[in-house]
Design an enzyme around this catalytic site. Structure first.
Site, PDB file in Angstrom:
ATOM      1  N   GLY A 242      -9.537   1.693   3.133  1.00 10.01           N
ATOM      2  CA  GLY A 242      -9.102   2.722   4.075  1.00 10.01           C
ATOM      3  C   GLY A 242      -9.030   4.097   3.436  1.00 10.01           C
ATOM      4  O   GLY A 242      -8.666   5.067   4.095  1.00 10.01           O
ATOM      5  N   HIS A 243      -9.379   4.162   2.143  1.00  8.23           N
ATOM      6  CA  HIS A 243      -9.338   5.444   1.428  1.00  8.23           C
ATOM      7  C   HIS A 243     -10.737   5.906   1.033  1.00  8.23           C
ATOM      8  O   HIS A 243     -10.899   6.684   0.091  1.00  8.23           O
ATOM      9  CB  HIS A 243      -8.463   5.319   0.175  1.00  8.23           C
ATOM     10  CG  HIS A 243      -7.104   4.766   0.426  1.00  8.23           C
ATOM     11  ND1 HIS A 243      -6.215   5.366   1.284  1.00  8.23           N
ATOM     12  CD2 HIS A 243      -6.485   3.648  -0.035  1.00  8.23           C
ATOM     13  CE1 HIS A 243      -5.091   4.645   1.322  1.00  8.23           C
ATOM     14  NE2 HIS A 243      -5.235   3.602   0.538  1.00  8.23           N
TER      15      HIS A 243
ATOM     16  N   ASP B 154      -0.091  -3.115  -5.944  1.00  4.84           N
ATOM     17  CA  ASP B 154      -1.208  -2.923  -6.872  1.00  4.84           C
ATOM     18  C   ASP B 154      -0.777  -3.171  -8.306  1.00  4.84           C
ATOM     19  O   ASP B 154      -1.452  -3.869  -9.066  1.00  4.84           O
ATOM     20  CB  ASP B 154      -1.764  -1.496  -6.739  1.00  4.84           C
ATOM     21  CG  ASP B 154      -2.466  -1.253  -5.421  1.00  4.84           C
ATOM     22  OD1 ASP B 154      -3.671  -1.500  -5.327  1.00  4.84           O
ATOM     23  OD2 ASP B 154      -1.791  -0.830  -4.466  1.00  4.84           O
TER      24      ASP B 154
ATOM     25  N   HIS C 232      -0.919   6.200   2.943  1.00  3.87           N
ATOM     26  CA  HIS C 232      -0.863   5.157   3.964  1.00  3.87           C
ATOM     27  C   HIS C 232      -0.022   5.622   5.138  1.00  3.87           C
ATOM     28  O   HIS C 232       0.416   4.822   5.962  1.00  3.87           O
ATOM     29  CB  HIS C 232      -0.249   3.875   3.388  1.00  3.87           C
ATOM     30  CG  HIS C 232      -0.803   3.497   2.069  1.00  3.87           C
ATOM     31  ND1 HIS C 232      -0.226   3.897   0.877  1.00  3.87           N
ATOM     32  CD2 HIS C 232      -1.906   2.806   1.744  1.00  3.87           C
ATOM     33  CE1 HIS C 232      -0.964   3.429  -0.126  1.00  3.87           C
ATOM     34  NE2 HIS C 232      -1.985   2.779   0.369  1.00  3.87           N
TER      35      HIS C 232
END
Lengths: 332, 332
Positions: B55-56, B109, B218
């Site tokens: 999404g990045h 992460d 996000h």
């Protein structure tokens, strides 16, 4: 309207000032609104000039640089540059070998670039014009007689730019630009309308569950509105529209551009590209080069266009040639 | 939700399939969700691996290629890759010289990359980790302890990637990556929320006249909501936030990234860059390199981030080194 801007009136000047600050290898004249390479015209090389309304960034200012344009003349948002501005760009681009004007087919642009070509001719300059008219969505439109010029402009500017860079003569550079246009067809779909700073609200109303099929790059109406459908179905219709207009035989090779309109994320563009690739493979067409990203945008419009260009003799070599511009760069 | 997609469930796989079709010089394993260079690990070179939630885009898959990453492991949208996936990426990147993991500072992460590093270590692989934590907006956040990792990831991946390409040893590549992170600070402002395919609606509600100041990539909350103001005022606050956290003296040199979040047109990003450039000039700071565009995005979010990295010894040479990836390319 939610935008990063100071005032609607200063939007374009402020954006160009930022562009100038970011790209010291280019020269931006904020008064004449002409963007050139900082080193000026390249001796012995045919000049390339393009321009049109702003709001389609990186087009055209972002394609000034080695291997592409020598000068760009950005008009106000979605508004043609004026003839004097185009003539200034021609003067800046012309090293004596003549200049090719790359003009998207909109009534205002065609008229103003024609007038500029005449004025430049009166100064003893040789000028050739390449008209880009790749959008198959509608025959005539709000701002156009004939097909609109959209995504193929990237291909024309890159390929003709490379031809000029390798030393082709004026008529040859214009001829290959025209061949690229003739070999290209495009079709766009909008998910949302775009908002110009001066209007302050979306250019048209599009219900939350509908898309504009065949939209123009200024938000001009397309062929129809329809309910949002799965991407595979939307893209299938887009590819059909493109290939119905200019069929490709099985075994043909193509350069494909999936172009974002400004508000659509890259992951969606790749998803669309995957659908296009599968559909062309089914038809026996090989995609030999591709570009996926924002090239010919419509401010913050969500949507995309698909351009299919038959890769005729010589196109891929010129596409691959080194280029160094803010919007497209490799090999340099 | 208006997106080009088939189903929310297949969004990421379809986008990765399109990415694979567009970039035949990369190898995309749709099952293990690992993207590598098609030719595999480069003998004699330290491997570089990064990943994180999808999404990045173009981050991270779009930064695989010569001069940057050897492998990327994209998780689900806004979700960390799993440890096995990271280990697969390490195996693909490791030529025997060891591997540097570049990890954005989000709890998931950090945990999963740590576990992967342990697993890889058990296989006898040498692994160093570079944590990216450049976002000064908040100290802790929805998904983070400490500063979030955002726009500086571009700089870390490019500069460490170039160090690896020139033959630096494992510890040296990691060290320069850490130096870049330590020299970088970022701050973001959102004009709109983004919509994930699975949620189907904006991640938060933002009134039509308000912006989220200090937003995360996000859509995590930032420092405050405020009324939309002129860009010059918004950008001034952003630059203040960045330089309050890590002051630069007059005479300092900086690399500046103005990064779009996915839904903001390029002309606005240039406008923002112009404001940043003027503010840094006032403070006596020279911008020696810049990047203006979409690099670390948040799907369709409208907004931008500003990253200022002090250009320490060696950074600009490594920034200038040749790179050939879908998201960044020059010199090749």
């Amino acid at each position: 309207m939610k935008k990063f801007l100071n005032t609607a009136d200063t939007y374009l000047t402020d954006a160009l000032a930022g562009f100038a600050a970011a790209h010291p290898d280019l020269s931006v004249n904020l008064e004449s609104r002409v963007v050139t390479r900082a080193r000026g015209a390249v001796p012995g090389k045919v000049g390339l000039v393009s321009g049109g309304g702003s709001g389609h960034e990186p087009l055209h200012t972002g394609f000034v640089g080695e291997g592409m344009l020598d000068a760009a003349c950005p008009g106000e948002i979605f508004t043609s540059p004026v003839p004097d501005q185009v003539v200034e760009a021609v003067r800046a681009a012309d090293s004596g070998e003549g200049t090719v004007l790359i003009v998207k087919n909109y009534t205002g642009d065609v008229m103003n670039f024609e007038m500029a070509a005449e004025l430049a001719g009166e100064e003893g300059r040789r000028v050739e014009t390449v008209l880009v008219d790749d959008d198959v969505a509608v025959e005539d439109s709000t701002f156009t007689a004939g097909r609109r010029g959209t995504g193929a402009t990237l291909l024309v500017e890159k390929i003709a730019g490379a031809a000029a860079a390798r030393g082709d003569a004026l008529e040859e550079v214009a001829a290959i630009g025209r061949r690229v246009d003739a070999a290209s067809r495009s079709f766009a779909v909008a998910l949302t309308a775009c908002t110009t700073p001066s209007a302050g609200r979306p250019g048209f109303d599009l219900p939350e569950d509908e898309v504009e099929v065949g939209v123009g790059i200024h938000g001009e109406p397309g062929r129809r509105r329809e309910k949002l459908r799965p991407a595979s179905e939307i893209v299938s219709d887009m590819v059909d529209a493109v290939l119905d207009d200019r069929p490709l035989e099985s075994g043909a090779e193509a350069i494909v551009v999936v172009n974002g309109m400004g508000g659509t994320p890259l992951s969606e563009l790749y998803l669309v590209y995957g659908e296009v690739a599968a559909l062309l493979e089914e038809r026996g067409v090989s995609i030999v080069r591709n570009a996926v990203g924002d090239y010919v945008t419509s401010l913050d419009m969500a949507g995309c266009s698909i351009t299919v260009c038959e890769a005729e003799e010589g196109f891929t070599d010129l596409w691959d040639a080194p280029v160094s511009t803010p919007g497209l760069r490799w090999g340099i």
